[in-house]
Design a protein around this motif. Sequence first.
Motif, mmCIF file in Angstrom:
data_model
loop_
_atom_site.group_PDB
_atom_site.id
_atom_site.type_symbol
_atom_site.label_atom_id
_atom_site.label_comp_id
_atom_site.label_asym_id
_atom_site.label_seq_id
_atom_site.Cartn_x
_atom_site.Cartn_y
_atom_site.Cartn_z
ATOM 1 N N GLY A 151 0.789 -1.231 0.000
ATOM 2 C CA GLY A 151 0.000 0.000 0.000
ATOM 3 C C GLY A 151 0.819 1.278 0.000
ATOM 4 O O GLY A 151 0.459 2.260 -0.664
ATOM 5 N N ASP A 152 1.941 1.293 0.751
ATOM 6 C CA ASP A 152 2.729 2.522 0.831
ATOM 7 C C ASP A 152 3.603 2.736 -0.402
ATOM 8 O O ASP A 152 4.266 3.768 -0.519
ATOM 9 N N GLN A 153 3.596 1.772 -1.340
ATOM 10 C CA GLN A 153 4.411 1.886 -2.545
ATOM 11 C C GLN A 153 3.572 2.018 -3.821
ATOM 12 O O GLN A 153 4.119 2.335 -4.882
ATOM 13 N N TYR A 154 2.300 1.824 -3.665
ATOM 14 C CA TYR A 154 1.456 1.804 -4.860
ATOM 15 C C TYR A 154 1.494 3.124 -5.636
ATOM 16 O O TYR A 154 1.598 3.129 -6.864
ATOM 17 N N GLN A 155 1.375 4.249 -4.936
ATOM 18 C CA GLN A 155 1.306 5.541 -5.628
ATOM 19 C C GLN A 155 2.571 5.806 -6.444
ATOM 20 O O GLN A 155 2.498 6.331 -7.558
ATOM 21 N N CYS A 156 3.723 5.439 -5.892
ATOM 22 C CA CYS A 156 4.981 5.631 -6.630
ATOM 23 C C CYS A 156 4.999 4.761 -7.893
ATOM 24 O O CYS A 156 5.396 5.211 -8.977
ATOM 25 N N PHE A 157 4.564 3.512 -7.736
ATOM 26 C CA PHE A 157 4.493 2.610 -8.887
ATOM 27 C C PHE A 157 3.537 3.174 -9.937
ATOM 28 O O PHE A 157 3.823 3.193 -11.140
ATOM 29 N N SER A 158 2.391 3.664 -9.471
ATOM 30 C CA SER A 158 1.392 4.226 -10.366
ATOM 31 C C SER A 158 1.940 5.444 -11.117
ATOM 32 O O SER A 158 1.664 5.621 -12.310
ATOM 33 N N ASN A 159 2.710 6.292 -10.418
ATOM 34 C CA ASN A 159 3.278 7.478 -11.062
ATOM 35 C C ASN A 159 4.177 7.089 -12.237
ATOM 36 O O ASN A 159 4.141 7.714 -13.310
ATOM 37 N N ILE A 160 4.986 6.057 -12.034
ATOM 38 C CA ILE A 160 5.891 5.607 -13.096
ATOM 39 C C ILE A 160 5.105 5.050 -14.284
ATOM 40 O O ILE A 160 5.365 5.385 -15.451
ATOM 41 N N VAL A 161 4.109 4.201 -13.990
ATOM 42 C CA VAL A 161 3.315 3.590 -15.063
ATOM 43 C C VAL A 161 2.538 4.661 -15.828
ATOM 44 O O VAL A 161 2.395 4.595 -17.063
ATOM 45 N N ASP A 162 2.040 5.681 -15.099
ATOM 46 C CA ASP A 162 1.348 6.788 -15.768
ATOM 47 C C ASP A 162 2.238 7.419 -16.834
ATOM 48 O O ASP A 162 1.777 7.721 -17.954
ATOM 49 N N HIS A 163 3.492 7.652 -16.490
ATOM 50 C CA HIS A 163 4.412 8.299 -17.426
ATOM 51 C C HIS A 163 4.919 7.354 -18.510
ATOM 52 O O HIS A 163 5.155 7.775 -19.646
ATOM 53 N N GLU A 164 5.076 6.088 -18.192
ATOM 54 C CA GLU A 164 5.674 5.152 -19.136
ATOM 55 C C GLU A 164 4.670 4.609 -20.158
ATOM 56 O O GLU A 164 4.991 4.451 -21.344
ATOM 57 N N SER A 165 3.445 4.302 -19.704
ATOM 58 C CA SER A 165 2.500 3.622 -20.620
ATOM 59 C C SER A 165 1.051 4.044 -20.464
ATOM 60 O O SER A 165 0.185 3.537 -21.199
ATOM 61 N N THR A 166 0.772 4.946 -19.530
ATOM 62 C CA THR A 166 -0.606 5.330 -19.195
ATOM 63 C C THR A 166 -1.492 4.092 -18.964
ATOM 64 O O THR A 166 -2.649 4.055 -19.365
ATOM 65 N N TRP A 167 -0.901 3.093 -18.308
ATOM 66 C CA TRP A 167 -1.581 1.860 -17.899
ATOM 67 C C TRP A 167 -2.040 0.995 -19.088
ATOM 68 O O TRP A 167 -2.973 0.217 -18.979
ATOM 69 N N ASN A 168 -1.360 1.129 -20.186
ATOM 70 C CA ASN A 168 -1.652 0.283 -21.357
ATOM 71 C C ASN A 168 -0.658 -0.889 -21.363
ATOM 72 O O ASN A 168 0.528 -0.698 -21.643
#
Length: 232
Positions: A151-168
């Motif tokens: 839980g305390d790492q999810y937002q950081c992971f999400s930030n990276i994925v947002d920039h790298e692939s927009t969750w695609n």
Amino acid sequence: MSRISVRGFAVASATAVTTVGAVVGVASGAPQTSDDNFEATAADTTLLADIPAGQHAQVQTVSLAQQADAQANAADVAAKKSAEESARIQAAKDAKAKKQAAEEKAEQAREAKEEAERASRSETRDSSDFVVQSSYSVAEVQAMARQMIPGDQYQCFSNIVDHESTWNYQAQNPSSGAYGLVQALPGSKMASAGADWQTNPATQIKWGLNYMNDRYGSPCGAWSFWQANNWY
């Protein structure tokens, strides 16, 4: 015998001696002693008692009072020094106790954090826990990530994925060949997490999480590096 009595005795004796001398002088034809000489002789005898008894007692009383004042002052100074020393010792004890309490509190907080992280990890799911589908929506992929990442790492992971692939999970960089949610380069690296790395977002999430932990210590460590360099 008091000094007053000595003085009286001395005066009486001097008077008697002078009187006898005068009588003898008259009988022998010697010149008589004048009254002035008699008074001078009597006055000289008073030196035998220089301080009257009452004044002597007063001097003793004053001396005792001065000694008492000096002793009282010395006692006050000693008491003040003792109080200051006691205050210094107590302040040192209080500071030590506060420091120890702060250290214990910090240790408890650290242990609590570690326990929460362990609990969070134990509650996370593995990629194999999800049913394989033919396709996945962004919301479904994000739901997978929430269940697989602490839980305390999810937002950081999400930030990276947002920039790298927009969750695609099928995103591909035509120039570099990077692939998937976390844009692994080359994409085939993700085969270490599962043979279905091209079609299963859970496999990609698993590989990306392992990569971030191994290289940067955590997703948040990877995100800090990404912010400084625009890549990770």
